[in-house]
Design a protein around this motif. Structure first.
Motif, PDB file in Angstrom:
ATOM      1  N   THR A   1       0.827  -1.202   0.000  1.00 13.17           N
ATOM      2  CA  THR A   1       0.000   0.000   0.000  1.00 13.17           C
ATOM      3  C   THR A   1       0.864   1.257   0.000  1.00 13.17           C
TER       4      THR A   1
ATOM      5  N   ASP B   1       2.565   2.107  -3.289  1.00 13.78           N
ATOM      6  CA  ASP B   1       1.679   2.694  -4.291  1.00 13.78           C
ATOM      7  C   ASP B   1       1.265   4.114  -3.902  1.00 13.78           C
ATOM      8  N   ARG B   2       0.674   4.273  -2.727  1.00 10.55           N
ATOM      9  CA  ARG B   2       0.084   5.553  -2.336  1.00 10.55           C
ATOM     10  C   ARG B   2       1.141   6.571  -1.905  1.00 10.55           C
TER      11      ARG B   2
ATOM     12  N   LYS C   1       3.321   8.183  -4.743  1.00 17.94           N
ATOM     13  CA  LYS C   1       2.600   9.170  -5.548  1.00 17.94           C
ATOM     14  C   LYS C   1       2.353  10.460  -4.763  1.00 17.94           C
ATOM     15  N   LYS C   2       2.060  10.316  -3.471  1.00 16.24           N
ATOM     16  CA  LYS C   2       1.820  11.508  -2.657  1.00 16.24           C
ATOM     17  C   LYS C   2       3.112  12.305  -2.457  1.00 16.24           C
TER      18      LYS C   2
ATOM     19  N   TYR D   1       0.512  12.057   6.127  1.00 19.88           N
ATOM     20  CA  TYR D   1       0.240  10.753   5.518  1.00 19.88           C
ATOM     21  C   TYR D   1      -0.244   9.712   6.522  1.00 19.88           C
TER      22      TYR D   1
ATOM     23  N   HIS E   1      -3.697   7.726   6.649  1.00 21.39           N
ATOM     24  CA  HIS E   1      -3.639   6.285   6.410  1.00 21.39           C
ATOM     25  C   HIS E   1      -4.347   5.515   7.526  1.00 21.39           C
TER      26      HIS E   1
END
Length: 437
Positions: free
Chosen positions: A259, A262-263, A266-267, A287, A291
């Motif tokens: 996770t 991926d996230r 990009k952030k 973050y 999350h």
């Protein structure tokens, strides 16, 4: 009829309708021309049934007698049968029939007989399905910890390792980004978790020398349990270290890694983060709270199993590197190529504990008491020290070489002569020229 026989019927039907010749039929049926002529003759005289194998439906000439087959099956049912986990397989049963009952039967033949009689099944023994481990019921009962190497900053910054901690019951997550998965990286992450939530009961980690290592042969002989620096820190806090034997065993933290990969990547790209320090600030402030709001869940039971966090001074005494050293005759302790002169508070050849803090602070303890010390420069080599003191430089000791008439050299010369003699004896004699008449 078999599939091969049905194909032959189709081909020979083409010969009857004058669409194919016999030579073409032989090529299509993959037989010789003479065999194709025989098949064509049987097809003309008997029709499609004439192509059926003559032995179909008849008892094989090599078949066992029905009485023998029944005798074998009765013995298998009586002596080698039973439930699925108790009965003998065809191969083992055939071996015992030959040794104990003097009945020789092929294992594959016995397999067919047992299948037809219902004494065996085609089901294979499958491994027990590995079920997913149930979550712990309480927050702080088990925390999984692992490092994930990834291009977190892509091409904008250096590679890094994200030290991740996730509660097994709630998926509550904390993470810090660093350069490597070092002792200080994991210690800092664990200390931050403790300061935020408290001391968990157990940590689920990898089989790495950083966390937990196998015992050496000497430790096995002495019956000692191997312990790492991180393991010693956890032991002082009363945290049990559990090492997972495979990534699948700690699948929850591995899925959380996916996770983040991926996230988070990009952030961080959208925020334009280019350093680990800026990434950690973003993790703590934005973050991770988002999350945990999205992915955390309530524990099965509401009791919190975290214990009270120690004071900061106590944590400083826990999160440090400890090593044993021996005091030299002049009261000096050597550690990491540094020399510390003690103030004569411990006897020579005694063992002391050297403690290194997070930022390089040094403490030397003897029997639980901290000793006073003074760092001194490293001693110079004898040659350099003599030159600086103006003394005579000791002569360099040269390698001793035996003289030419030494007995050792005589033995070598004797061996060389014997070698030349042996080689001359192996060579054939030269042919002499014949005398002229």
């Amino acid at each position: 009829m078999s599939q091969e026989e049905l194909r032959r019927v189709e081909v020979l039907a083409g010969v009857r309708s004058h669409q194919l010749g016999v030579s073409d039929a032989a090529r299509l049926m993959r037989v010789s021309y003479r065999q194709a002529k025989r098949l064509w003759k049987r097809y003309r005289e008997e029709g499609a049934g004439g192509l059926k194998h003559r032995g179909a439906g008849r008892v094989s000439n090599r078949a066992c007698r029905p009485k023998f087959r029944q005798q074998v099956l009765d013995l298998v049912r009586e002596k080698y049968g039973g439930g699925v986990g108790e009965r003998f397989g065809p191969t083992l049963a055939a071996e015992h029939l030959g040794v104990e009952d003097n009945l020789e039967v092929n294992a594959e033949t016995l397999r067919l007989w047992m299948l037809q009689a219902g004494l065996w099944s085609r089901e294979r023994k499958r491994r027990k399905h590995r079920r997913r481990r149930e979550r712990k019921e309480h927050f702080g009962e088990l925390v999984q910890m692992d490092g994930s190497f990834h291009r977190w900053l892509e091409e904008r910054g250096p590679e890094g390792c994200l030290i991740d901690m996730a509660d097994d019951a709630t998926n509550e997550t904390f993470a810090q980004l660093g350069e490597e998965e070092t002792i200080w990286a994991v210690a800092d992450t664990l200390r931050t978790w403790i300061e935020k939530y408290g001391v968990p009961l157990a940590l689920y980690v990898d089989w790495k020398n950083l966390y937990k290592r196998p015992a050496t042969p000497r430790e096995q002989l002495r019956g000692e349990e191997p312990i790492t620096q991180f393991g010693r820190m956890c032991a002082k806090l009363g945290i049990e270290l559990i090492a997972a034997s495979s990534p699948q065993a700690k699948g929850r933290i591995e899925r959380i890694h996916g996770t983040h990969q991926d996230r988070l990547v990009k952030k961080l790209r959208r925020k334009g983060v280019v350093s680990h320090e800026a990434a950690n600030v973003y993790l703590r402030k934005e973050y991770l709270p988002e999350h945990n709001r999205r992915f955390a869940r309530a524990a099965a039971k509401r009791e919190d199993y975290h214990r009270r966090a120690p004071r900061a001074t106590e944590l400083d005494g826990i999160f440090r590197l400890e090593s044993e050293r021996v005091i030299s005759e002049d009261g000096v302790v050597r550690y990491a190529n540094r020399y510390f002169q003690l103030c004569r508070q411990a006897r020579a050849r005694s063992k002391v504990r050297v403690c290194e803090g997070r930022h390089g602070s040094i403490a030397i303890e003897y029997r639980g008491q901290e000793l006073r010390w003074e760092e001194i420069p490293a001693p110079l080599p004898p040659r350099v020290a003599s030159e600086r003191q103006g003394g005579s430089v000791p002569a360099v000791r040269r390698k001793w070489v035996p003289s030419a008439d030494h007995p050792w050299r005589e033995a070598a010369r004797r061996g060389a002569r014997q070698k030349v003699l042996r080689e001359s004896l192996r060579q054939p004699p030269l042919a002499r020229p014949c005398a002229s008449p």
